[in-house]
Scaffold this motif. Structure first.
Motif, short mmCIF file in Angstrom:
data_model
loop_
_atom_site.label_atom_id
_atom_site.label_comp_id
_atom_site.label_asym_id
_atom_site.label_seq_id
_atom_site.Cartn_x
_atom_site.Cartn_y
_atom_site.Cartn_z
N LEU A 1 0.86 -1.18 0.00
CA LEU A 1 0.00 0.00 0.00
C LEU A 1 0.90 1.23 0.00
CD1 LEU A 1 -2.61 -1.25 2.61
CD2 LEU A 1 -2.88 -1.12 0.12
N ALA A 2 1.04 1.83 -1.17
CA ALA A 2 1.99 2.94 -1.32
C ALA A 2 1.67 4.09 -0.37
CB ALA A 2 1.98 3.43 -2.77
N ASP A 3 0.38 4.28 -0.09
CA ASP A 3 0.00 5.41 0.78
C ASP A 3 0.45 5.21 2.23
OD1 ASP A 3 -1.32 6.45 -1.51
OD2 ASP A 3 -2.91 4.99 -1.14
N LYS A 4 0.83 4.00 2.56
CA LYS A 4 1.30 3.70 3.93
C LYS A 4 2.82 3.82 4.04
CE LYS A 4 -2.64 2.10 5.72
NZ LYS A 4 -3.38 2.97 6.59
N LYS B 1 3.05 -15.12 -6.85
CA LYS B 1 4.46 -14.70 -6.82
C LYS B 1 4.68 -13.40 -7.59
CE LYS B 1 5.94 -19.37 -6.12
NZ LYS B 1 6.37 -20.57 -6.77
N LYS B 2 3.90 -12.38 -7.21
CA LYS B 2 3.99 -11.07 -7.88
C LYS B 2 4.04 -9.99 -6.82
CE LYS B 2 0.29 -11.30 -10.32
NZ LYS B 2 -0.83 -11.50 -11.16
N ILE B 3 4.68 -8.87 -7.14
CA ILE B 3 4.60 -7.73 -6.23
C ILE B 3 3.70 -6.70 -6.87
CG2 ILE B 3 5.88 -5.86 -5.11
CD1 ILE B 3 8.19 -7.70 -4.81
N ARG B 4 2.65 -6.31 -6.13
CA ARG B 4 1.72 -5.30 -6.67
C ARG B 4 1.73 -4.09 -5.74
NH1 ARG B 4 -4.00 -7.78 -7.68
NH2 ARG B 4 -3.96 -7.92 -5.40
N VAL B 5 1.61 -2.91 -6.35
CA VAL B 5 1.62 -1.68 -5.56
C VAL B 5 0.30 -0.95 -5.77
CG1 VAL B 5 2.80 0.50 -5.12
CG2 VAL B 5 4.11 -1.48 -5.87
N ASN B 6 -0.39 -0.66 -4.68
CA ASN B 6 -1.67 0.03 -4.76
C ASN B 6 -1.53 1.44 -4.19
OD1 ASN B 6 -4.41 0.90 -3.96
ND2 ASN B 6 -4.96 -1.14 -4.72
N SER B 7 -1.98 2.42 -4.96
CA SER B 7 -1.98 3.79 -4.45
C SER B 7 -3.37 4.38 -4.66
CB SER B 7 -0.94 4.64 -5.20
OG SER B 7 -1.03 5.97 -4.77
N LYS B 8 -3.99 4.82 -3.58
CA LYS B 8 -5.33 5.41 -3.60
C LYS B 8 -6.32 4.53 -4.36
CE LYS B 8 -3.60 10.10 -3.12
NZ LYS B 8 -2.16 9.85 -3.16
N GLY B 9 -6.22 3.22 -4.11
CA GLY B 9 -7.18 2.28 -4.71
C GLY B 9 -6.83 1.84 -6.12
N VAL B 10 -5.72 2.39 -6.69
CA VAL B 10 -5.35 2.03 -8.06
C VAL B 10 -4.07 1.20 -8.04
CG1 VAL B 10 -4.67 2.97 -10.32
CG2 VAL B 10 -6.36 4.18 -8.92
N TRP B 11 -4.07 0.09 -8.81
CA TRP B 11 -2.85 -0.72 -8.90
C TRP B 11 -1.90 -0.06 -9.89
CZ3 TRP B 11 -2.08 -4.14 -5.23
CH2 TRP B 11 -3.20 -4.65 -4.55
N LEU B 12 -0.67 0.23 -9.42
CA LEU B 12 0.28 0.94 -10.27
C LEU B 12 1.03 -0.04 -11.16
CD1 LEU B 12 1.94 3.31 -7.64
CD2 LEU B 12 -0.07 3.74 -9.06
N ASP B 13 1.46 0.46 -12.31
CA ASP B 13 2.29 -0.34 -13.20
C ASP B 13 3.74 -0.10 -12.78
OD1 ASP B 13 3.42 -1.72 -15.27
OD2 ASP B 13 3.38 0.02 -16.62
N ARG B 14 4.41 -1.12 -12.29
CA ARG B 14 5.77 -0.93 -11.81
C ARG B 14 6.74 -1.69 -12.70
NH1 ARG B 14 7.11 2.89 -8.64
NH2 ARG B 14 9.02 1.74 -8.89
N SER B 15 7.53 -0.99 -13.48
CA SER B 15 8.55 -1.71 -14.24
C SER B 15 9.92 -1.50 -13.59
CB SER B 15 8.56 -1.27 -15.70
OG SER B 15 8.51 0.13 -15.76
N VAL B 16 10.19 -0.30 -13.11
CA VAL B 16 11.48 -0.04 -12.47
C VAL B 16 11.36 -0.38 -10.99
CG1 VAL B 16 13.22 1.69 -11.95
CG2 VAL B 16 11.93 1.82 -14.08
N MET B 17 12.19 -1.32 -10.55
CA MET B 17 12.07 -1.79 -9.17
C MET B 17 13.05 -1.10 -8.22
SD MET B 17 9.79 -4.24 -9.05
CE MET B 17 10.12 -5.63 -8.02
#
Ligand code: ADP
Ligand code: MG
Length: 338
Positions: free
Chosen positions: A246-249, A314-330
């Motif tokens: 949860l990116a907001d956290k 086996k995935k890492i997902r990032v959620n910001s304000k209810g939206v799943w972000l597209d993360r290519s650069v880790m």
């Protein structure tokens, strides 16, 4: 197999060595792939070994960091790997590649910073190696530490449902690096100094790592050296799990957010992918979360933050304000850059 370093990436290079090196010693508990290698010394004790190198123009610019700070930092980044396994550091070995133009005073300042840090963490400097370097300074520290077999924490124990926690603010070091690389000559706002300090004077969380390990509160741990997402990916790979963040956290400092806004940057990006915060990130079962929060605060005055949950996927997902972000650069890769 890709034939150039950029395609292979830093971790592809390490994998090349890991696959071919087959540890034969029966004392080897863990080899390539965690923050430290682990060797069985006796029934009661494991030896931890880690090595990290700082190279001029790659890790530091001579004009930006004082030799005293550099001495401290070169040991500190290794102590952080001992902290990540929950161990206690004991001894250090110092390898140096020195350029001919270096002054004696620079070296004594570097030595004093390093030994001051060694004394703070009760580590003895017991050896090393000294050679000439052509153009860039190199400082390579190897640190030994110890832990008890039943207290060892690795990257491999995270389970679905575990909470993911951070033992401090992330992103300040990357914000500080931004300030150092974009000096405009004008006076910095006073509280931005804190960001530069986070980059030049990181603090290894040895006491905290040991506390969590000795109370058996965490299932996996790592220090954030290459960015939260990349280091979390190491935990996920080693534990064969995924993660929802949860990116907001994400704990970001007010200064980093203000600086990001004023230079048109995204503070979240510094928090997720900036490196060198050397904050511990760990996983724990849900029922341990409050105990960890309380014990870190009461025993060490450290605030910890929950930033997400371990998942089966086996995935890492990032959620910001209810939206799943597209993360290519880790995060940072030495051959691919940021
Ligand atoms: P950290 O960021 O915790 O210092 P690294 O990302 O540098 O860890 O390294 C990851 C793992 O790969 C560690 O177990 C390290 O010992 C190992 N490693 C890195 N470079 C090499 C190498 N050249 N040969 C063998 N092992 C390596
Ligand atoms: Mg590490």
């Amino acid at each position: 197999m890709p034939d150039d370093l950029q395609q292979l990436g830093e971790f592809g290079v390490i994998e090349l060595f890991r696959q071919a090196a087959r540890p034969s010693g029966s004392r080897v508990v863990a080899g390539i792939g965690d923050d430290c290698a682990v060797m069985r010394v006796s029934e009661a004790e494991y030896l931890l070994v880690t090595t990290d190198m700082l190279v001029e123009r790659v890790h530091f610019l001579r004009e930006d960091i004082s030799p005293r700070q550099l001495g401290r930092k070169s040991l500190m980044v290794n102590l952080s790997d001992i902290a990540a396994m929950g161990g206690r550091p004991t001894a250090a070995f110092l390898g140096m590649g020195l350029t001919a133009d270096l002054r004696g005073e620079y070296l004594t300042e570097f030595r004093d910073g390093l030994l001051e840090c060694a004394s703070d963490y009760k580590v003895d400097l017991l050896g090393g190696d000294t050679v000439a370097a052509q153009a860039d300074l190199v400082f390579c520290l190897t640190v030994l530490g110890v832990t008890k077999p039943d207290q060892l924490v690795t990257r491999a124990g995270a389970r679905p449902g575990d909470r993911i926690m951070l033992a401090g603010i992330v992103g300040d070091s990357a914000a500080g690096l931004h300030l150092l690389l974009n000096k405009s000559g004008q006076q910095l706002e006073h509280d931005y100094e804190k960001l530069i300090q986070a980059h030049l004077e990181p603090q290894a969380q040895v006491g905290l790592g040991h506390l969590l390990a000795s109370k058996k509160l965490v299932s996996a741990m790592i220090d954030v050296s290459d960015g939260v997402l990349q280091d979390l990916a190491h935990i996920c790979r080693a534990s064969a799990v995924g993660a929802d963040i949860l990116a907001d956290k994400l704990p970001l400092s007010e200064q980093a957010c203000r600086l990001a806004k004023s230079v048109g940057h995204d503070a979240l990006e510094w928090g997720l992918s900036g490196g060198e915060d050397f904050i511990l990130m760990f996983c724990c079962s849900e029922d341990k979360e409050d105990q960890i929060r309380n014990c870190c605060l009461t025993e060490l005055g450290t605030q910890v933050f929950t930033i997400g949950t371990i998942t089966k996927d086996k995935k890492i997902r990032v959620n910001s304000k209810g939206v799943w972000l597209d993360r290519s650069v880790m995060g940072y890769d030495h051959f691919r850059g940021a």
